[in-house]
Design a protein around this motif. Sequence first.
Motif, PDB file in Angstrom:
ATOM      1  N   THR A 144      34.902 -32.388  62.777  1.00 54.77           N
ATOM      2  CA  THR A 144      34.404 -33.269  62.154  1.00 54.77           C
ATOM      3  C   THR A 144      32.740 -33.066  62.444  1.00 54.77           C
ATOM      4  O   THR A 144      32.289 -32.689  63.517  1.00 54.77           O
ATOM      5  N   SER A 145      31.940 -33.711  61.505  1.00 58.94           N
ATOM      6  CA  SER A 145      30.600 -33.879  61.676  1.00 58.94           C
ATOM      7  C   SER A 145      29.926 -35.062  61.072  1.00 58.94           C
ATOM      8  O   SER A 145      30.488 -35.552  59.904  1.00 58.94           O
ATOM      9  N   GLU A 146      29.112 -35.721  61.781  1.00 52.63           N
ATOM     10  CA  GLU A 146      28.490 -37.195  61.060  1.00 52.63           C
ATOM     11  C   GLU A 146      27.773 -36.784  59.833  1.00 52.63           C
ATOM     12  O   GLU A 146      27.643 -37.762  58.815  1.00 52.63           O
ATOM     13  N   PHE A 147      27.498 -35.480  59.401  1.00 51.78           N
ATOM     14  CA  PHE A 147      26.821 -35.029  58.300  1.00 51.78           C
ATOM     15  C   PHE A 147      27.770 -34.909  56.877  1.00 51.78           C
ATOM     16  O   PHE A 147      27.159 -34.544  55.975  1.00 51.78           O
ATOM     17  N   SER A 152      33.810 -42.135  50.105  1.00 54.56           N
ATOM     18  CA  SER A 152      33.692 -43.344  50.727  1.00 54.56           C
ATOM     19  C   SER A 152      33.064 -43.688  52.057  1.00 54.56           C
ATOM     20  O   SER A 152      33.445 -44.173  52.828  1.00 54.56           O
ATOM     21  N   ASN A 153      32.330 -42.491  52.374  1.00 59.96           N
ATOM     22  CA  ASN A 153      31.333 -42.204  53.706  1.00 59.96           C
ATOM     23  C   ASN A 153      32.440 -42.268  54.924  1.00 59.96           C
ATOM     24  O   ASN A 153      31.698 -42.622  56.091  1.00 59.96           O
ATOM     25  N   VAL A 154      33.299 -41.723  54.912  1.00 63.15           N
ATOM     26  CA  VAL A 154      34.308 -41.485  56.122  1.00 63.15           C
ATOM     27  C   VAL A 154      33.910 -40.168  56.248  1.00 63.15           C
ATOM     28  O   VAL A 154      34.075 -39.260  55.353  1.00 63.15           O
ATOM     29  N   PRO A 155      33.865 -39.599  57.681  1.00 58.46           N
ATOM     30  CA  PRO A 155      33.894 -38.351  57.910  1.00 58.46           C
ATOM     31  C   PRO A 155      34.724 -37.312  57.212  1.00 58.46           C
ATOM     32  O   PRO A 155      35.934 -37.759  57.599  1.00 58.46           O
ATOM     33  N   LYS A 156      34.421 -36.159  56.795  1.00 58.64           N
ATOM     34  CA  LYS A 156      35.581 -35.226  56.294  1.00 58.64           C
ATOM     35  C   LYS A 156      36.204 -34.611  57.759  1.00 58.64           C
ATOM     36  O   LYS A 156      35.527 -34.134  58.722  1.00 58.64           O
TER      37      LYS A 156
END
Length: 169
Positions: A144-147, A152-156
């Motif tokens: 995962t990455s914060e970017f 829905s603004n959840v990390p992929k």
Amino acid sequence: MIGYSEVLQTMAAMIIFSMIMLNANLMIQRNSMMQVESELEQEVIALGQEIIDEARTKAYDAATVSAAAPPSLIPGGFTSIGPGGAETTRRSFNDFDDYDGWSDTFTTEHGDFQVRSEVFYVDPVYYQKTGSKTTFKKIVVVVTSEFLRTGSNVPKEYTPEFIRNYYAD
């Protein structure tokens, strides 16, 4: 009256030109975001694949690390999943399932990436997780990455995985 029509035509042309420029800017911005996301996804894939490739170079099981002969009971002679007592870092891992429960943060030029892995035995027919020992183990690496986020603004979560067969080594 002729002067007013020219002013109205000029204003209409300015409005149309503004709308065209706004759409062009939106397309440029969308393309730039897609390019950045693609570069981040390439980094994610590379990090996940690096862990999988490293795990593949290790022995299948702790019972086969330095054994002169295969275990007498296959798969019953295999050890349980997870690192042994002295295997606390990636450098000390010596078999495939030592990566179970491992996690770390990698810092690259594209930012920080959180990487974790899980290893488990899988059923040889359906390749689903099983509680019993088999000759198949699966590693799932989650990156995962914060970017990189969903709508829905959840990390992929990117999850490259690999199934290893004892007999294919």
